[in-house]
Structure formats: C-alpha cells, structure tokens
Design a protein around this motif. Structure first.
Motif, mmCIF file in Angstrom:
data_model
loop_
_atom_site.group_PDB
_atom_site.id
_atom_site.type_symbol
_atom_site.label_atom_id
_atom_site.label_comp_id
_atom_site.label_asym_id
_atom_site.label_seq_id
_atom_site.Cartn_x
_atom_site.Cartn_y
_atom_site.Cartn_z
ATOM 1 N N GLY A 172 0.784 -1.244 0.050
ATOM 2 C CA GLY A 172 -0.076 0.199 0.006
ATOM 3 C C GLY A 172 0.704 1.229 -0.160
ATOM 4 O O GLY A 172 0.705 2.256 -0.502
ATOM 5 N N LEU A 173 1.817 1.409 1.022
ATOM 6 C CA LEU A 173 2.878 2.282 0.891
ATOM 7 C C LEU A 173 3.624 2.628 -0.409
ATOM 8 O O LEU A 173 3.477 3.686 -0.758
ATOM 9 C CB LEU A 173 3.793 2.520 2.068
ATOM 10 N N LEU A 174 3.996 1.447 -0.899
ATOM 11 C CA LEU A 174 4.603 1.476 -2.414
ATOM 12 C C LEU A 174 3.696 2.169 -3.488
ATOM 13 O O LEU A 174 4.081 2.905 -4.039
ATOM 14 C CB LEU A 174 4.921 -0.005 -2.821
ATOM 15 N N LEU A 175 2.417 1.681 -3.611
ATOM 16 C CA LEU A 175 1.561 2.274 -4.598
ATOM 17 C C LEU A 175 1.311 3.667 -4.270
ATOM 18 O O LEU A 175 1.196 4.560 -5.297
ATOM 19 C CB LEU A 175 0.243 1.640 -4.554
ATOM 20 N N CYS A 176 1.000 4.028 -3.004
ATOM 21 C CA CYS A 176 0.731 5.622 -2.725
ATOM 22 C C CYS A 176 1.884 6.505 -3.079
ATOM 23 O O CYS A 176 1.191 7.498 -3.654
ATOM 24 C CB CYS A 176 0.326 5.603 -0.888
ATOM 25 N N PHE A 177 2.981 6.164 -2.734
ATOM 26 C CA PHE A 177 4.089 7.136 -3.105
ATOM 27 C C PHE A 177 4.459 7.056 -4.632
ATOM 28 O O PHE A 177 4.742 7.878 -4.962
ATOM 29 C CB PHE A 177 5.272 6.624 -2.181
ATOM 30 N N ILE A 178 4.071 5.854 -5.147
ATOM 31 C CA ILE A 178 4.226 5.800 -6.559
ATOM 32 C C ILE A 178 3.438 7.009 -7.363
ATOM 33 O O ILE A 178 3.613 7.836 -8.169
ATOM 34 C CB ILE A 178 4.185 4.283 -7.312
ATOM 35 N N VAL A 179 2.023 6.872 -6.802
ATOM 36 C CA VAL A 179 0.934 7.593 -7.261
ATOM 37 C C VAL A 179 1.350 9.064 -7.046
ATOM 38 O O VAL A 179 1.249 10.144 -7.963
ATOM 39 C CB VAL A 179 -0.303 7.234 -6.770
ATOM 40 N N LEU A 180 1.860 9.400 -5.815
ATOM 41 C CA LEU A 180 2.056 10.765 -5.323
ATOM 42 C C LEU A 180 3.241 11.325 -5.973
ATOM 43 O O LEU A 180 3.316 12.564 -6.608
ATOM 44 C CB LEU A 180 2.230 10.811 -3.961
ATOM 45 N N TYR A 199 -2.091 14.106 -5.843
ATOM 46 C CA TYR A 199 -1.115 15.031 -5.431
ATOM 47 C C TYR A 199 -1.534 16.231 -5.461
ATOM 48 O O TYR A 199 -1.403 17.223 -4.694
ATOM 49 C CB TYR A 199 0.107 15.033 -6.489
ATOM 50 N N ALA A 200 -2.634 16.903 -6.568
ATOM 51 C CA ALA A 200 -3.151 18.077 -6.502
ATOM 52 C C ALA A 200 -4.046 18.126 -5.452
ATOM 53 O O ALA A 200 -4.104 19.307 -4.763
ATOM 54 C CB ALA A 200 -3.806 18.209 -8.081
ATOM 55 N N ALA A 201 -4.741 17.075 -5.005
ATOM 56 C CA ALA A 201 -5.534 17.053 -3.918
ATOM 57 C C ALA A 201 -4.881 17.237 -2.499
ATOM 58 O O ALA A 201 -5.295 17.908 -1.422
ATOM 59 C CB ALA A 201 -6.586 15.949 -3.653
ATOM 60 N N LEU A 202 -3.663 16.598 -2.302
ATOM 61 C CA LEU A 202 -2.921 16.825 -1.207
ATOM 62 C C LEU A 202 -2.322 18.223 -1.329
ATOM 63 O O LEU A 202 -2.022 18.638 0.071
ATOM 64 C CB LEU A 202 -1.745 15.632 -1.511
ATOM 65 N N GLU A 203 -1.852 18.934 -2.387
ATOM 66 C CA GLU A 203 -1.548 20.249 -2.160
ATOM 67 C C GLU A 203 -2.729 20.933 -1.479
ATOM 68 O O GLU A 203 -2.304 21.915 -0.756
ATOM 69 C CB GLU A 203 -1.094 20.734 -3.658
ATOM 70 N N ALA A 204 -3.923 20.865 -1.955
ATOM 71 C CA ALA A 204 -5.007 21.585 -1.640
ATOM 72 C C ALA A 204 -5.273 21.279 -0.227
ATOM 73 O O ALA A 204 -5.444 22.183 0.429
ATOM 74 C CB ALA A 204 -6.253 21.421 -2.470
ATOM 75 N N ALA A 205 -5.040 20.096 0.206
ATOM 76 C CA ALA A 205 -5.401 19.826 1.644
ATOM 77 C C ALA A 205 -4.316 20.233 2.708
ATOM 78 O O ALA A 205 -4.639 20.706 3.831
ATOM 79 C CB ALA A 205 -5.637 18.347 1.825
ATOM 80 N N LEU A 206 -3.061 20.325 2.119
ATOM 81 C CA LEU A 206 -1.678 20.698 2.911
ATOM 82 C C LEU A 206 -1.167 21.542 2.041
ATOM 83 O O LEU A 206 -0.129 21.054 1.301
ATOM 84 C CB LEU A 206 -0.843 19.529 3.132
ATOM 85 N N PRO A 207 -1.470 22.942 2.015
ATOM 86 C CA PRO A 207 -0.761 24.055 1.212
ATOM 87 C C PRO A 207 0.676 24.109 1.470
ATOM 88 O O PRO A 207 1.522 24.462 0.611
ATOM 89 C CB PRO A 207 -1.573 25.070 1.860
ATOM 90 N N VAL A 208 1.277 23.653 2.629
ATOM 91 C CA VAL A 208 2.494 23.728 2.887
ATOM 92 C C VAL A 208 3.393 22.849 2.100
ATOM 93 O O VAL A 208 4.771 23.079 1.655
ATOM 94 C CB VAL A 208 2.830 23.184 4.315
ATOM 95 N N ILE A 209 2.750 21.815 1.313
ATOM 96 C CA ILE A 209 3.610 21.087 0.275
ATOM 97 C C ILE A 209 3.833 21.735 -0.844
ATOM 98 O O ILE A 209 4.790 21.270 -1.559
ATOM 99 C CB ILE A 209 2.406 19.611 -0.035
#
Length: 244
Positions: A172-180, A199-209
């Motif tokens: 699961g970690l492998l796939l998550c980080f490949i996708v990110l 990744y775009a959603a992660l940027e929106a949720a955590l602007p620090v990224i």
C-alpha cells in the motif's frame, strides 16, 4: 527508515523505547531535510490509517498500555520537531518558497518506473526516452526498474506467507508513493495527459506541500517500501519454490 520502524512498533506494541525512537528519528528527519520530515509525516498517517482499518477501530490505540508511550512521543515531538516546523512556517510566511520548483515539471514519468535513466552504464541507449521526461536527468531516473517490478509482482502472487503478514501495508505504501510521485499531472513518454491525480488534492489539503514542488522525490519512499516487501516476501517465495 528508522522512523517508519519505530512508528510501526509504537502502533503495534506500544512501549517507551519505541516512542523515544520514533520521536528522535522524526526530529532527525527534520534536521536532515524537510522533505524527509514530510515523507515521515505521510508514512505516519498512512500507517495509522492501515492500523485503524486492520484493528477495526482506534480502541487499541486508546488502551491503558498505549497511554504512556503515546504521551511520551507527543511530548518529545513537541519539544524537538515542532520548533523546527514553526521556524520553517514563520520563514515561509515572510519569504515564501512556493514557486521555487514547478510540481508539474518535477514529476515522475510513467516510463521512468521501468526504463533506466541517464545515469545507468548504457544511458545512451535509452536517451530517446529519458530525454523527453518532464524532470531533469538527475531527478527523473528514480524508477524501480523492470526486474524489480516483475519480482514485486511475483511476490504479490506467490510470496505470501506468515513472514509476509505485513505485505499489504508495504504494498500500500509503495503504491501510494508511486502515485504521489507522478505529481499533479500525469506524464507518459514526456506527454502530459489530463488525468486528475491525488497530488493536486494533497496540495489543496496541505498547502505547505506547495513549498516542495518535487513530487518525483517521493520515489525514495517507494524504494524503501519495495525493499521491505523484498525482505518479507523473498523468504516465503523461496520456501514455496523449494516445496514445489
């Protein structure tokens, strides 16, 4: 790797030693680079979600045995890591680092997962491919390679067994980080494909990224996950091969 190990131990078998190790290794990540701190935080969150889903709730995390270790971890993290995070946040508020790297241009190309990049011995042979990838030649050649990818697939199909009881977590970690690592825009052969990515959603949720702008570097966590999958899966795969 140390933080992932101690954090997993803290979730599975809470102890003061694992809490101390997790807190100190988290601080060490922050002292090395904020990229590692970000990845450690993502690993912690994903492992926590996996643990809660596996245990079907958070009851075990709230049990009496976990109170002391979790309190120790939180206290040490607040004393050691949070001052560094606060310093970065304060500096970023006055002198933003957003824009230093373009996330879309520093993403992993799908071809790079299995095609060797510029730095292998025969890089000239694959130059027609890697020269078209969005990231520069030093950042883009971080794929797993065809051989390792096939071996990971073989372990997923035939390498299950008691030693690999945590294979689901690491896959699961492998796939998550490949996708990110693919960034906000999907690239294949250097061509941008309008497919929405997490990744775009992660940027929106955590602007620090947005201060990072280097999704391709998340492949370091995919490589770590692949290494653990091999360590857990190869013994079971070997035993099954000997049995047949």
């Amino acid at each position: 790797p140390l933080f992932a190990l101690f954090w997993l131990r803290l979730l599975r078998r809470p102890s003061l030693r694992s809490a101390l190790g997790a807190a100190l290794s988290l601080c060490a990540c922050a002292l090395v680079t904020y990229y590692h701190l970000l990845y450690a935080a993502l690993v912690a969150g994903l492992m926590l979600l996996w643990y809660v889903a596996r245990e079907r709730g958070v009851r075990s995390l709230l049990g009496p045995r976990a109170h002391g270790p979790l309190a120790l971890f939180l206290a040490l993290a607040l004393l050691t890591t949070m001052p560094l995070v606060y310093a970065f946040a304060r500096e970023n508020a006055t002198d933003p680092t957003v824009g230093a790297h373009d996330a879309a241009q520093n993403s992993l190309d799908l071809q790079a997962l299995v095609v060797p990049g510029a730095h292998w011995r025969f890089g000239a042979l694959t130059q027609p491919l890697w020269s078209r990838w969005p990231s520069n030649r030093n950042e883009s050649g971080v794929g797993l390679g065809l051989g390792l990818t096939l071996l990971l697939g073989l372990i997923a199909v035939r390498g299950r067994g008691r030693p690999g009881r945590d294979l689901g977590l690491w896959y699961g970690l492998l796939l998550c980080f490949i996708v990110l690592s693919l960034g906000p825009v999907l690239h294949a052969g250097g061509v941008a494909i309008p497919v929405p990515l997490p990744y775009a959603a992660l940027e929106a949720a955590l602007p620090v990224i947005q201060a990072s702008g280097m999704p391709v570097r998340m492949m370091v966590m995919a490589v770590l996950s692949a290494a653990v999958v091999l360590a857990l899966g190869l013994p079971a795969l070997w035993r099954r091969g000997r049995a047949t």
